[in-house]
Design an enzyme around this catalytic site. Structure first.
Site, PDB file in Angstrom:
ATOM      1  N   THR A 277       0.851  -1.192   0.000  1.00 57.96           N
ATOM      2  CA  THR A 277       0.000   0.000   0.000  1.00 57.96           C
ATOM      3  C   THR A 277       0.884   1.238   0.000  1.00 57.96           C
ATOM      4  O   THR A 277       1.869   1.317   0.735  1.00 57.96           O
ATOM      5  CB  THR A 277      -0.925   0.031   1.232  1.00 57.96           C
ATOM      6  OG1 THR A 277      -1.778  -1.108   1.211  1.00 57.96           O
ATOM      7  CG2 THR A 277      -1.796   1.290   1.225  1.00 57.96           C
ATOM      8  N   PHE A 279       1.219   5.195   0.728  1.00 52.75           N
ATOM      9  CA  PHE A 279       0.655   6.257   1.551  1.00 52.75           C
ATOM     10  C   PHE A 279       1.308   7.588   1.179  1.00 52.75           C
ATOM     11  O   PHE A 279       2.467   7.632   0.754  1.00 52.75           O
ATOM     12  CB  PHE A 279       0.896   5.992   3.038  1.00 52.75           C
ATOM     13  CG  PHE A 279       0.158   4.802   3.588  1.00 52.75           C
ATOM     14  CD1 PHE A 279      -1.031   4.959   4.292  1.00 52.75           C
ATOM     15  CD2 PHE A 279       0.661   3.518   3.419  1.00 52.75           C
ATOM     16  CE1 PHE A 279      -1.701   3.869   4.812  1.00 52.75           C
ATOM     17  CE2 PHE A 279      -0.004   2.410   3.930  1.00 52.75           C
ATOM     18  CZ  PHE A 279      -1.201   2.597   4.627  1.00 52.75           C
TER      19      PHE A 279
END
Length: 394
Positions: A277, A279
């Site tokens: 992921t 960010f």
């Protein structure tokens, strides 16, 4: 001898900010002079006051020694005062001045969506290991926390290698005026959690965030359990811990298991091993872009109507050898449709889009500045969201 001064006025000019670069001069470059020099002109002999020359002493006949001494004493007084005023001028900025917080995040508060143990908090701690994390109930609340000066930074998930882009957060980037100052790549390790002493066969229901459940579909199908949505993975772990029920399980991080006293029944239960992921770290002020490391720049723009406009917009990067790492389109919510009048075919309505683009260059590099200058020829709207170092560590 009379001292004559030709006026030379000194003023400071406020520097212009360039493409989102903070205006450091507005507060730091103001020249502060002693009250005795304020609102008056500096004489033409000011330079000689800094470097006095011997043969400039008065030699008019009939001048008494005591008078000459008084003139020299006055000259020395002016010279000392001028040197004292020079010490009040601003000192050059150093790298420390441009980086108000240490790299480890000491004395930095970082907002994130979720509760302690969330993956967003893991990302905040990866970026700033010694920071103080502040949980928020919604993504927009993290923006508000920064804007209200409750925290210094916010961490926002923007895309996942399995689930794709998080569109609502792209919309929030445009709705608020925060700046991207950093990116964080976090490897996701989904763990199956349960109360201490519970075996995997006892589980009947598993709680987690909908995207997390989708990423572990194959494991859950084999287990034959009921899937129950939760606000986030850490909230699911907290729910299982507080319920005391042995037939309930959760999918969350290993840190969430430690925080809520749960056992890890299985690790890496996601369908794809390479689950990462990305960010973004947001702040009130942009950072100063540099060229000593690899940088990424994020922008958003809309285009004029016409054939090949998107091709022309993207070509401004290609002709300069700038690589595009991401492009995302989002409909304009305030004006979703664009009406195009064609006298031959009548009026037509099309969706009007915003384009989010990440490209591999720093705004300190001339070719990146030239590319955005070229893009403005085709764009109806253009905004730099941030120019920041790339995260190369997983």
């Amino acid at each position: 001898m009379a001292l004559k001064y030709a006026p030379i006025w000194v003023c400071s000019q406020k520097p212009h900010s360039h493409l989102g670069t903070p205006d450091l001069g507005s507060s730091l470059s103001r020249i502060v002079l002693d009250s005795k020099w304020e609102c008056c002109a500096l004489g033409s002999s000011a330079q000689s006051a800094i470097n006095p020359v011997e043969d400039e002493k008065p030699n008019a006949p009939g001048v008494e020694t005591s008078r000459t001494g008084k003139i020299d004493q006055a000259h020395d007084t002016i010279s000392k005062a001028f040197h004292r005023d020079l010490n009040l001028l601003p000192k050059p900025l150093s790298k420390t001045d441009l980086s108000p917080f240490p790299d480890d995040g000491s004395n930095v508060r970082v907002a994130y969506q979720g509760i302690p143990g969330a993956y967003s908090e893991d990302a905040a701690l990866k970026a700033y290991p010694n920071c103080e994390t502040v949980p928020c109930d919604q993504f927009e609340a993290t923006f508000n926390a920064v804007e209200l000066w409750l925290v210094e930074k916010a961490v926002l998930p923007i895309e996942n290698s399995v689930g794709g882009s998080i569109h609502c957060n792209y919309d929030l980037l445009l709705q608020h005026r925060l700046h991207i100052v950093r990116e964080v790549h976090l490897v996701v390790n989904h763990c199956l959690l349960a109360l201490p002493g519970v075996r995997q066969q006892e589980l009947k229901r598993v709680f987690s965030h909908p995207q997390t459940l989708a990423q572990c579909e194959m494991t859950l199908n084999k287990m034959g359990v009921i899937r129950v949505n939760a606000d986030d993975s850490a909230a699911a772990a907290q729910m299982v811990a507080s319920s005391g029920k042995r037939d309930m399980g959760a999918i969350a991080s290993s840190r969430a298991a430690a925080l809520y006293g749960l056992d890890i029944l299985a690790e890496k239960i996601q369908d794809k091993d390479d689950n990462v992921t990305r960010f973004l770290v947001l702040a009130r002020e942009p950072i100063i872009p540099r060229t000593d490391k690899l940088y990424k720049t994020s922008i958003v723009f809309s285009l004029e109507e016409g054939p090949g406009m998107l091709f022309k917009a993207l070509a401004v990067f290609s002709v300069r050898g700038i690589n595009l790492s991401k492009i995302e389109s989002r409909p304009q919510k305030r004006r979703p449709l664009r009406v195009v009048d064609d006298s031959n075919k009548g009026s037509a309505k099309y969706f009007d889009y915003l384009f989010y683009v990440d490209f591999g260059a720093s705004m300190a590099e001339p070719h990146a500045q030239n590319a955005l200058g070229h893009l403005q020829e085709y764009a109806r709207f253009l905004r730099v969201l941030g120019s920041y170092p790339r995260d190369e560590v997983l």
